[in-house]
Scaffold this motif. Structure first.
Motif, PDB file in Angstrom:
ATOM      1  N   ALA A 371      64.043  25.846 -21.947  1.00 31.30           N
ATOM      2  CA  ALA A 371      63.373  25.461 -23.741  1.00 31.30           C
ATOM      3  C   ALA A 371      62.882  26.051 -23.832  1.00 31.30           C
ATOM      4  CB  ALA A 371      62.926  23.605 -23.461  1.00 31.30           C
ATOM      5  N   GLY A 372      61.751  26.466 -23.689  1.00 33.14           N
ATOM      6  CA  GLY A 372      60.797  27.648 -23.763  1.00 33.14           C
ATOM      7  C   GLY A 372      61.366  28.846 -24.532  1.00 33.14           C
ATOM      8  N   SER A 373      62.418  29.401 -23.448  1.00 31.93           N
ATOM      9  CA  SER A 373      62.878  30.829 -24.187  1.00 31.93           C
ATOM     10  C   SER A 373      64.138  30.362 -25.603  1.00 31.93           C
ATOM     11  CB  SER A 373      64.142  31.253 -23.290  1.00 31.93           C
ATOM     12  OG  SER A 373      63.624  32.563 -22.318  1.00 31.93           O
ATOM     13  N   LEU A 374      64.184  29.226 -25.676  1.00 33.26           N
ATOM     14  CA  LEU A 374      64.534  28.620 -27.115  1.00 33.26           C
ATOM     15  C   LEU A 374      63.412  28.780 -28.513  1.00 33.26           C
ATOM     16  CD1 LEU A 374      67.328  26.452 -25.847  1.00 33.26           C
ATOM     17  CD2 LEU A 374      67.932  28.850 -26.668  1.00 33.26           C
ATOM     18  N   GLY A 375      62.561  28.155 -27.992  1.00 38.42           N
ATOM     19  CA  GLY A 375      61.494  26.977 -28.271  1.00 38.42           C
ATOM     20  C   GLY A 375      60.925  29.240 -29.042  1.00 38.42           C
ATOM     21  N   LYS A 376      60.647  30.058 -28.101  1.00 41.44           N
ATOM     22  CA  LYS A 376      60.253  31.568 -28.933  1.00 41.44           C
ATOM     23  C   LYS A 376      61.063  32.309 -29.867  1.00 41.44           C
ATOM     24  CE  LYS A 376      60.171  35.848 -26.049  1.00 41.44           C
ATOM     25  NZ  LYS A 376      60.176  36.408 -24.848  1.00 41.44           N
ATOM     26  N   PHE A 377      62.225  31.533 -29.706  1.00 38.34           N
ATOM     27  CA  PHE A 377      63.407  32.678 -30.417  1.00 38.34           C
ATOM     28  C   PHE A 377      63.598  31.781 -31.803  1.00 38.34           C
ATOM     29  CE2 PHE A 377      63.796  35.490 -27.010  1.00 38.34           C
ATOM     30  CZ  PHE A 377      63.877  36.727 -27.690  1.00 38.34           C
ATOM     31  N   GLY A 378      62.908  30.601 -32.266  1.00 38.30           N
ATOM     32  CA  GLY A 378      62.938  29.699 -33.357  1.00 38.30           C
ATOM     33  C   GLY A 378      63.970  28.667 -33.543  1.00 38.30           C
ATOM     34  N   ILE A 379      64.411  28.679 -31.730  1.00 34.95           N
ATOM     35  CA  ILE A 379      65.815  27.625 -32.093  1.00 34.95           C
ATOM     36  C   ILE A 379      65.267  26.348 -31.251  1.00 34.95           C
ATOM     37  CG2 ILE A 379      68.036  27.403 -30.473  1.00 34.95           C
ATOM     38  CD1 ILE A 379      68.007  30.180 -29.850  1.00 34.95           C
ATOM     39  N   SER A 380      66.037  25.737 -31.983  1.00 40.24           N
ATOM     40  CA  SER A 380      65.377  24.095 -32.160  1.00 40.24           C
ATOM     41  C   SER A 380      66.603  23.319 -31.920  1.00 40.24           C
ATOM     42  CB  SER A 380      64.908  23.742 -33.405  1.00 40.24           C
ATOM     43  OG  SER A 380      64.769  21.891 -33.849  1.00 40.24           O
ATOM     44  N   ILE A 381      66.329  22.393 -29.963  1.00 38.96           N
ATOM     45  CA  ILE A 381      67.137  21.617 -29.957  1.00 38.96           C
ATOM     46  C   ILE A 381      67.030  20.374 -30.199  1.00 38.96           C
ATOM     47  CG2 ILE A 381      67.792  19.876 -26.771  1.00 38.96           C
ATOM     48  CD1 ILE A 381      65.516  22.897 -26.153  1.00 38.96           C
ATOM     49  N   ALA A 382      68.578  19.525 -30.288  1.00 39.78           N
ATOM     50  CA  ALA A 382      68.879  19.073 -30.750  1.00 39.78           C
ATOM     51  C   ALA A 382      69.039  17.486 -30.074  1.00 39.78           C
ATOM     52  CB  ALA A 382      70.382  18.567 -31.620  1.00 39.78           C
ATOM     53  N   SER A 383      69.782  18.079 -28.683  1.00 31.39           N
ATOM     54  CA  SER A 383      69.530  16.848 -27.485  1.00 31.39           C
ATOM     55  C   SER A 383      70.321  17.900 -26.265  1.00 31.39           C
ATOM     56  CB  SER A 383      71.433  15.902 -27.335  1.00 31.39           C
ATOM     57  OG  SER A 383      72.320  16.480 -27.985  1.00 31.39           O
ATOM     58  N   MET A 384      69.785  16.854 -24.886  1.00 33.79           N
ATOM     59  CA  MET A 384      70.220  17.826 -24.334  1.00 33.79           C
ATOM     60  C   MET A 384      70.768  17.177 -23.275  1.00 33.79           C
ATOM     61  SD  MET A 384      67.452  20.416 -22.276  1.00 33.79           S
ATOM     62  CE  MET A 384      66.415  19.318 -23.010  1.00 33.79           C
ATOM     63  N   VAL A 385      71.845  17.361 -22.015  1.00 30.43           N
ATOM     64  CA  VAL A 385      72.050  16.917 -21.247  1.00 30.43           C
ATOM     65  C   VAL A 385      72.495  17.753 -20.016  1.00 30.43           C
ATOM     66  CG1 VAL A 385      74.133  16.186 -20.269  1.00 30.43           C
ATOM     67  CG2 VAL A 385      73.532  15.913 -22.402  1.00 30.43           C
ATOM     68  N   GLN A 386      71.430  17.772 -18.911  1.00 31.35           N
ATOM     69  CA  GLN A 386      71.880  17.794 -17.085  1.00 31.35           C
ATOM     70  C   GLN A 386      72.473  16.813 -16.621  1.00 31.35           C
ATOM     71  OE1 GLN A 386      67.857  18.838 -15.321  1.00 31.35           O
ATOM     72  NE2 GLN A 386      69.750  19.596 -13.794  1.00 31.35           N
ATOM     73  N   SER A 387      73.672  17.622 -16.151  1.00 31.18           N
ATOM     74  CA  SER A 387      75.187  16.793 -15.408  1.00 31.18           C
ATOM     75  C   SER A 387      74.372  16.135 -13.921  1.00 31.18           C
ATOM     76  CB  SER A 387      76.188  17.118 -15.100  1.00 31.18           C
ATOM     77  OG  SER A 387      76.921  16.799 -15.671  1.00 31.18           O
ATOM     78  N   ALA A 388      74.943  14.884 -13.470  1.00 27.15           N
ATOM     79  CA  ALA A 388      73.976  14.232 -12.739  1.00 27.15           C
ATOM     80  C   ALA A 388      74.601  14.744 -11.392  1.00 27.15           C
ATOM     81  CB  ALA A 388      73.371  13.378 -12.401  1.00 27.15           C
ATOM     82  N   ARG A 389      75.258  16.645 -11.153  1.00 30.97           N
ATOM     83  CA  ARG A 389      76.163  16.522  -9.005  1.00 30.97           C
ATOM     84  C   ARG A 389      75.419  16.763  -8.975  1.00 30.97           C
ATOM     85  NH1 ARG A 389      80.847  20.194 -12.140  1.00 30.97           N
ATOM     86  NH2 ARG A 389      81.429  19.669 -13.853  1.00 30.97           N
ATOM     87  N   SER A 390      75.247  16.219  -7.585  1.00 32.83           N
ATOM     88  CA  SER A 390      75.052  16.312  -6.688  1.00 32.83           C
ATOM     89  C   SER A 390      74.776  17.781  -5.856  1.00 32.83           C
ATOM     90  CB  SER A 390      75.094  15.155  -5.418  1.00 32.83           C
ATOM     91  OG  SER A 390      76.184  15.419  -5.561  1.00 32.83           O
ATOM     92  N   GLU A 391      75.512  18.936  -6.505  1.00 33.75           N
ATOM     93  CA  GLU A 391      75.045  20.601  -6.009  1.00 33.75           C
ATOM     94  C   GLU A 391      74.239  20.726  -6.065  1.00 33.75           C
ATOM     95  OE1 GLU A 391      79.205  21.364  -7.644  1.00 33.75           O
ATOM     96  OE2 GLU A 391      79.982  19.216  -7.015  1.00 33.75           O
ATOM     97  N   GLU A 392      74.451  22.209  -5.635  1.00 35.29           N
ATOM     98  CA  GLU A 392      72.725  23.229  -6.095  1.00 35.29           C
ATOM     99  C   GLU A 392      73.114  23.551  -7.291  1.00 35.29           C
ATOM    100  OE1 GLU A 392      70.630  26.098  -4.333  1.00 35.29           O
ATOM    101  OE2 GLU A 392      72.300  26.791  -4.049  1.00 35.29           O
ATOM    102  N   VAL A 393      74.172  24.139  -7.711  1.00 37.65           N
ATOM    103  CA  VAL A 393      74.410  24.420  -9.237  1.00 37.65           C
ATOM    104  C   VAL A 393      74.899  23.664 -10.426  1.00 37.65           C
ATOM    105  CG1 VAL A 393      75.518  26.229 -10.514  1.00 37.65           C
ATOM    106  CG2 VAL A 393      74.492  26.333  -8.206  1.00 37.65           C
ATOM    107  N   VAL A 394      73.897  23.569 -11.061  1.00 39.21           N
ATOM    108  CA  VAL A 394      74.592  22.238 -12.343  1.00 39.21           C
ATOM    109  C   VAL A 394      74.225  22.704 -13.825  1.00 39.21           C
ATOM    110  CG1 VAL A 394      73.381  20.635 -11.054  1.00 39.21           C
ATOM    111  CG2 VAL A 394      71.903  21.556 -12.761  1.00 39.21           C
ATOM    112  N   PRO A 395      75.574  21.976 -14.552  1.00 43.47           N
ATOM    113  CA  PRO A 395      75.857  23.013 -16.043  1.00 43.47           C
ATOM    114  C   PRO A 395      74.519  22.031 -16.613  1.00 43.47           C
ATOM    115  CG  PRO A 395      77.589  21.478 -15.241  1.00 43.47           C
ATOM    116  CD  PRO A 395      76.468  21.197 -13.622  1.00 43.47           C
ATOM    117  N   ILE A 396      74.140  22.788 -17.775  1.00 40.64           N
ATOM    118  CA  ILE A 396      73.478  22.134 -18.487  1.00 40.64           C
ATOM    119  C   ILE A 396      73.292  22.726 -19.749  1.00 40.64           C
ATOM    120  CG2 ILE A 396      70.545  22.404 -19.220  1.00 40.64           C
ATOM    121  CD1 ILE A 396      69.833  23.781 -16.444  1.00 40.64           C
ATOM    122  N   VAL A 397      73.528  21.692 -20.900  1.00 44.72           N
ATOM    123  CA  VAL A 397      74.089  21.879 -22.050  1.00 44.72           C
ATOM    124  C   VAL A 397      73.518  21.268 -23.024  1.00 44.72           C
ATOM    125  CG1 VAL A 397      75.357  20.828 -23.743  1.00 44.72           C
ATOM    126  CG2 VAL A 397      76.601  21.351 -21.294  1.00 44.72           C
TER     127      VAL A 397
END
Lengths: 435, 435
Positions: A371-397
């Motif tokens: 979020a910090g990086s996006l904000g730095k480039f002036g990109i504003s977030i409308a919504s965010m989802v982090q999948s609750a997969r119980s794995e080490e690597v997760v998708p963030i949308v």
């Protein structure tokens, strides 16, 4: 009874459709035009294979010159596709004073200028409704009854193969590779599907749509072209959860005196009519300053639908010839001298909403860094989802508000370099703000 | 520069749109046609009220004869609507050798024959794209690039008022009467909405669509016409539960050598593109033997969209005149001598699936009696719902398989006479079997 004699180059699937239509609906064509439209010649390298249609009364030849030099032939239909020898044949037909009907988007997207100039010189017409959207009469509409409009936007689902693949990925949750293989087995995708799935065919068609909408020349190599090979079933799923479907869109937009010309996978809201264009169907949506939004929908390919557009063009020519007029309408709808190059807007400057997918390690602070990086480039977030997969690597949308593409690319470059990011991020542009 | 001079009869909302379009897009029209399209005259009873558009350089008159007798005027646009004096003006314009552009569906649905015959005699054209679907160029498409097809079906949402009302009933669960009142307050429905809500306007448009699709004359009084006044919020709810939306459709189907021509509320599956046509938008869906299904979508009314269609027609005429041809295409797309009457299929013989709603006393044996009657008339039940309202009278809904309308009506007459039935049953036809 008047008779218009035509010559057909290319006896493939669409050629066979043309023969079938002229046979089945000969009396209808007479009732509407007052003329008999007679197919005098078919030229093809293979004139022996049975195409399942009767060729009785038609002269078959391996030499295209037979029809190009026949003074009785007033209309030549070119259905061999590709750049050469199609270009040579079309130019020769024009040189010999014959009107041309073609379904060849590749030829016109690349050699249109030369062909239109030759046609103007000789006072003949070049019609190509079948080159975009199969049987959908969208080019005729842009040149014809919608002509009073200044268009601001043209969007299209114009490649049946891609739409078939994306539709099945959406309906079955299947992977791109698996669906492609099955599409090839079923004949919905070519053995070498590159032109389709990499978006090149869509870009050809976009060039033609832009030329007609904006009276401009577009260089194919200036069109931003991104196919559907990087769309994953995960993206399709996330799209669904956010209320979108993924479609490969041809997009043209006028912004001041610059033009956006781009082909890429796009998320469209599920309640948009475009989202309901399934399988091998096509749709083209235009916005004009007076007509507002208008959409055309139908079969984008296939023997019969394409033949409908080809013979529709032949009937228009027949009416023009019988009315005694020639060059009633220029190929692009604008008089040739009013066709001018428009400046293309660089992709870095386009503004869109974005779906961005990261694969990151599931550690505290990851979201904050992204979020910090996006904000730095002036990109504003409308919504965010982090999948609750119980794995080490997760998708963030992340779904963004409107942002400049250049900023998005810079932000992603920065984020992809984080140690917690496990593979290159993917992003898909969103069109949900259509009038 | 060539100049085409036109005269406009009727300076209402659409007339003002025409003036605005000709001002805003004059240079575009020149770039495409090579001619200046100049509005020389506007005739209206009221020539003093400000319409919000500049009339500089245009001669305003209360006497239509001023423009009808001006030899410089080659195209007359008729936008006053209704039968008379529109008919007289149009016939006079033709008599004086002027081409006619009109948005008047009522006039053409009733007096089309007379007008087309006069135009033929004088060698002028009559164009009327704006009469069906506002800015949607569907009539041009049927006459133009789709002309090679034999059509089997035409379906349309062609009345914005009805679609607006049904859309709000669907979205808000509101009652017909309440939505109508609010639509009137907002200007989406007339003070006297009869022509719209009783389906008459839709029937006028269906007559025109049928004439162009089938090359036939249709007598307005032979079109079955049922409006939306009997659709209740309960029906809308049940439709939703079964996966349908209710739309007022104009339906034309060719069955052998007979034609179905009907206007009525219709249930369409929620995943049909037609179901996503909301508010004042219109859509027309055709099926041709070669093109297959094709759909057109856009604004069905309004000042700007309608002006787009009117000036689109004027530009076509301009191209015809400049190309030196006249009567390039007959008004219906078929040569006048090939327009023939088709026999209409009586409503009792049409075959459809049906939604039937009963209000019955909640007693044992009621369903058996209803099912028995339906079975007796050969009507097979696809599904049935009895609402679990804890009241004495409950709605019972039956969805049928395909049945003959005459059988359905007979069965309902029998069932409605049962002592347990508390009010007249209602039925709505279903279209879910489109190719």
């Amino acid at each position: 009874m008047n008779e218009i004699k035509i010559g057909l180059i290319g006896f493939g699937t669409i050629g066979a459709g043309v023969v079938k239509l002229l046979r089945n609906n000969a009396s209808l064509i007479e009732q509407k035009t007052g003329a008999r439209v007679a197919l005098k010649w078919i030229a093809d390298l293979d004139i022996t294979t049975d195409r399942g249609v009767s060729t009785e009364g038609i002269q078959l030849t391996r030499r295209v010159d037979d029809l190009l030099h026949d003074p009785e032939v007033s209309v030549v239909i070119e259905l061999i596709g590709g750049y050469e020898p199609a270009r040579t044949f079309v130019l020769k037909a024009i040189e010999n004073g014959k009107h041309v009907v073609t379904a060849n988007k590749a030829l016109l997207a690349v050699h249109g200028d030369e062909i239109y100039a030759a046609a103007r010189e000789k006072g003949v017409e070049v019609l190509f409704e079948a080159s975009v959207g199969g049987g959908i009469p969208v080019l005729s509409a842009i040149k014809g009854n919608l002509a009073a409009n200044r268009f601001s936007t043209v969007l299209g689902i114009v490649n049946g193969t891609c739409n078939y693949i994306l539709t099945r990925m959406t309906q079955e949750g299947a992977d791109f590779g698996d669906v492609l293989k099955s599409a090839q087995a079923l004949g919905y995708a070519e053995a070498d599907p590159t032109f389709d799935i990499e978006g090149v065919d869509t870009a050809h068609k976009l060039c033609l749509l832009l030329s007609l909408c904006f009276g401009t020349k577009i260089d194919l190599k200036d069109v931003y072209c991104e196919g559907i090979t990087s769309v994953t079933s995960e993206d399709v799923d996330f799209a669904k959860n956010f209320g979108y479907r993924i479609k490969l869109l041809a997009i043209g937009k006028l912004d001041g005196d610059r033009i956006e010309a781009r082909v890429h996978p796009t998320m469209v809201p599920i309640d948009y009519p475009l989202a309901d264009v399934h399988g091998v169907f096509n749709a083209i949506r235009l916005t004009g300053d007076f007509v507002g939004p208008v959409m055309f929908y139908g079969r984008g390919a296939g023997m019969d639908a394409t033949a409908s557009a080809v013979i529709g063009d032949v009937m228009e020519l027949t009416r023009d010839m019988l009315a005694g007029g020639s060059r009633r309408c220029a190929p692009l709808g604008f008089l040739d001298e009013n066709v001018a190059a428009l400046t293309l807007k660089p992709m870095g400057e386009i503004v869109s909403k974005y779906y961005i997918r990261f694969h990151a390690q599931d550690r505290p602070g990851v979201l904050a860094r992204i979020a910090g990086s996006l904000g730095k480039f002036g990109i504003s977030i409308a919504s965010m989802v982090q999948s609750a997969r119980s794995e080490e690597v997760v998708p963030i949308v992340i779904m963004t508000h409107e942002a400049r593409e250049g900023d998005v690319r810079q932000a992603l470059e920065e984020i992809d370099a984080f140690d917690v990011i496990r593979e290159r991020s993917n992003f898909i542009r969103i069109e949900d703000n259509l009038e």
